[in-house]
Design a protein around this motif. Structure first.
Motif, short mmCIF file in Angstrom:
data_model
loop_
_atom_site.label_atom_id
_atom_site.label_comp_id
_atom_site.label_asym_id
_atom_site.label_seq_id
_atom_site.Cartn_x
_atom_site.Cartn_y
_atom_site.Cartn_z
N PRO A 45 34.16 52.01 35.93
CA PRO A 45 35.55 51.81 35.52
C PRO A 45 36.17 50.58 36.16
O PRO A 45 37.13 50.02 35.62
CB PRO A 45 36.24 53.09 35.98
N GLU A 46 35.63 50.14 37.28
CA GLU A 46 36.17 48.96 37.95
C GLU A 46 36.10 47.73 37.05
O GLU A 46 36.99 46.86 37.09
CB GLU A 46 35.43 48.70 39.26
N THR A 47 35.05 47.64 36.21
CA THR A 47 34.95 46.53 35.26
C THR A 47 36.13 46.53 34.30
O THR A 47 36.72 45.48 34.00
CB THR A 47 33.64 46.63 34.47
N LEU A 48 36.51 47.71 33.84
CA LEU A 48 37.62 47.81 32.89
C LEU A 48 38.95 47.46 33.55
O LEU A 48 39.80 46.81 32.93
CB LEU A 48 37.67 49.22 32.31
N VAL A 49 39.13 47.88 34.78
CA VAL A 49 40.35 47.54 35.51
C VAL A 49 40.45 46.02 35.68
O VAL A 49 41.50 45.41 35.45
CB VAL A 49 40.38 48.24 36.88
N ASP A 50 39.33 45.40 36.08
CA ASP A 50 39.32 43.94 36.29
C ASP A 50 39.61 43.20 34.99
O ASP A 50 40.43 42.26 34.97
CB ASP A 50 37.96 43.52 36.85
N VAL A 51 38.96 43.60 33.89
CA VAL A 51 39.19 42.92 32.62
C VAL A 51 40.62 43.13 32.14
O VAL A 51 41.24 42.21 31.61
CB VAL A 51 38.17 43.40 31.57
N GLY A 52 41.16 44.32 32.34
CA GLY A 52 42.55 44.56 31.97
C GLY A 52 43.50 43.63 32.70
O GLY A 52 44.45 43.08 32.10
N GLN A 53 43.25 43.43 33.99
CA GLN A 53 44.09 42.51 34.77
C GLN A 53 43.95 41.08 34.26
O GLN A 53 44.93 40.33 34.18
CB GLN A 53 43.70 42.60 36.25
N ARG A 54 42.73 40.70 33.91
CA ARG A 54 42.50 39.34 33.39
C ARG A 54 43.26 39.13 32.08
O ARG A 54 43.85 38.08 31.85
CB ARG A 54 41.01 39.10 33.19
N LEU A 55 43.21 40.14 31.21
CA LEU A 55 43.91 40.02 29.93
C LEU A 55 45.41 39.92 30.12
O LEU A 55 46.09 39.17 29.40
CB LEU A 55 43.56 41.20 29.02
N THR A 56 45.94 40.64 31.10
CA THR A 56 47.37 40.51 31.41
C THR A 56 47.69 39.09 31.85
O THR A 56 48.67 38.49 31.42
CB THR A 56 47.78 41.51 32.50
N GLY A 57 46.82 38.53 32.71
CA GLY A 57 47.01 37.16 33.17
C GLY A 57 46.87 36.13 32.07
O GLY A 57 47.48 35.05 32.14
N LEU A 58 46.10 36.48 31.04
CA LEU A 58 45.92 35.57 29.90
C LEU A 58 47.00 35.77 28.82
O LEU A 58 46.95 35.13 27.78
CB LEU A 58 44.54 35.81 29.27
N TRP A 59 47.95 36.65 29.08
CA TRP A 59 49.01 36.97 28.13
C TRP A 59 48.44 37.43 26.80
O TRP A 59 48.94 37.06 25.72
CB TRP A 59 49.95 35.76 27.93
N ALA A 60 47.38 38.24 26.87
CA ALA A 60 46.78 38.76 25.64
C ALA A 60 47.76 39.67 24.92
O ALA A 60 48.53 40.41 25.53
CB ALA A 60 45.50 39.53 25.97
N ALA A 61 47.72 39.62 23.60
CA ALA A 61 48.60 40.46 22.79
C ALA A 61 48.40 41.93 23.13
O ALA A 61 47.26 42.38 23.32
CB ALA A 61 48.33 40.23 21.30
N GLU A 62 49.47 42.69 23.18
CA GLU A 62 49.40 44.10 23.52
C GLU A 62 48.53 44.87 22.54
O GLU A 62 47.87 45.85 22.89
CB GLU A 62 50.81 44.70 23.57
#
Length: 291
Positions: free
Chosen positions: A101-118
């Motif tokens: 699950p740590e991979t998913l947490v990290d990618v989620g944070q990256r997407l937030t930083g990239l301003w990915a569409a909700e």
């Protein structure tokens, strides 16, 4: 249940093949995985990335869900893949080789930083022994909205490679993996998609495997050829008998004389409220397919 989306047929399309990406606009799959990973040679990764993202931005795919499969986080292409996919704003990004699950947490944070569409969700490939052993915690990550986790996708070819299990009719060596992933997904409210069927010209074998996956409870099946789409669509859709039965159950519970009852008799069988809930979902899936 207005947000139910049919995911009967999930077709992989090679991101390096411009003709395939164009043809995909006319294929009756519920979702398309535009692949930057296994289907693309290392020297073609960058061109495929640009081509896939341009296709997503260009649209024209109708109601089909568009999913970009990026390369795995430990590869040299991942950072650029994720940034480009976030900017293209597909319906989902498919992460290969998710083993914790740590991979998913990290990618989620990256997407937030990239301003990915909700609206852009995350689908996770379950394709390693570690992923099976930790599948419940991986699926539980969906309870954290920041991970965007929406779907688990079985990678049965990779699992077979890693475990040395053989592909046999009935998939007995794989049943424990399939049910483990299914239980994890259902426990935490994410869809679960079965792995691919490799024999392109064996329609009977494909149908049997789709029926097995449907009976186990899977939402649909990943596919490797457009010719497999019609079979998956037919198997994972409610048939007329099932739909008629579902409507009868819902209608029976709606009668004034059955108001407040937890169980009733219908056509000589005991029917409970849980059956009504299942029936409403069957009707909602059929309506979503028709729409």
């Amino acid at each position: 249940m207005t947000d139910i989306r049919p995911r009967r047929s999930i077709l992989y399309m090679p991101g390096s093949n411009a003709r395939a990406l164009e043809k995909a606009r006319e294929i009756a799959a519920d979702a398309l995985i535009l692949d930057l990973e296994d289907a693309v040679a290392p020297e073609a990764k960058e061109a495929a990335r640009a081509q896939v993202c341009a296709a997503v931005k260009g649209g024209g795919y109708g109601r089909r869900e568009l999913v970009i499969r990026v390369n795995a986080p430990e590869t040299p292409w991942f950072e650029a893949d994720l940034a480009a996919a976030a900017e293209a704003a597909p319906d989902a990004i498919l992460l290969p080789k998710v083993s914790s699950p740590e991979t998913l947490v990290d990618v989620g944070q990256r997407l937030t930083g990239l301003w990915a569409a909700e609206r852009t969700r995350i689908w996770a490939m379950i394709e390693t022994p570690l992923a099976i052993l930790d599948c419940e915690r991986i699926a539980r990550a969906a309870r954290d909205p920041a991970t965007r986790l929406d779907c688990l996708v079985l990678g049965t070819n990779d699992l077979a490679k890693e475990t040395r299990a053989r592909f046999v009719p009935g998939r007995a060596p794989m049943l424990s993996w399939l049910t483990t992933a299914l239980l994890a997904g259902r426990a935490h409210g994410v869809d679960v998609i079965d792995g691919v069927y490799n024999a392109l010209k064996d329609e009977a074998g494909l149908r049997a495997e789709c029926e097995q996956a449907r009976d186990l409870g899977f939402d649909g099946k990943t596919l490797i050829h457009p010719g497999q789409v019609a079979t998956a669509n037919a198997v994972f859709a409610p048939d007329e008998e099932e739909l008629t039965r579902a409507r009868a159950i819902v209608a029976a519970f709606a009668l004034p004389e059955n108001a407040g009852k937890g169980a009733i008799q219908l056509d000589g069988r005991m029917v409970e409220l849980l059956h009504a809930e299942m029936a409403r979902r069957t009707i909602a899936i059929a309506e979503a397919i028709a729409g």
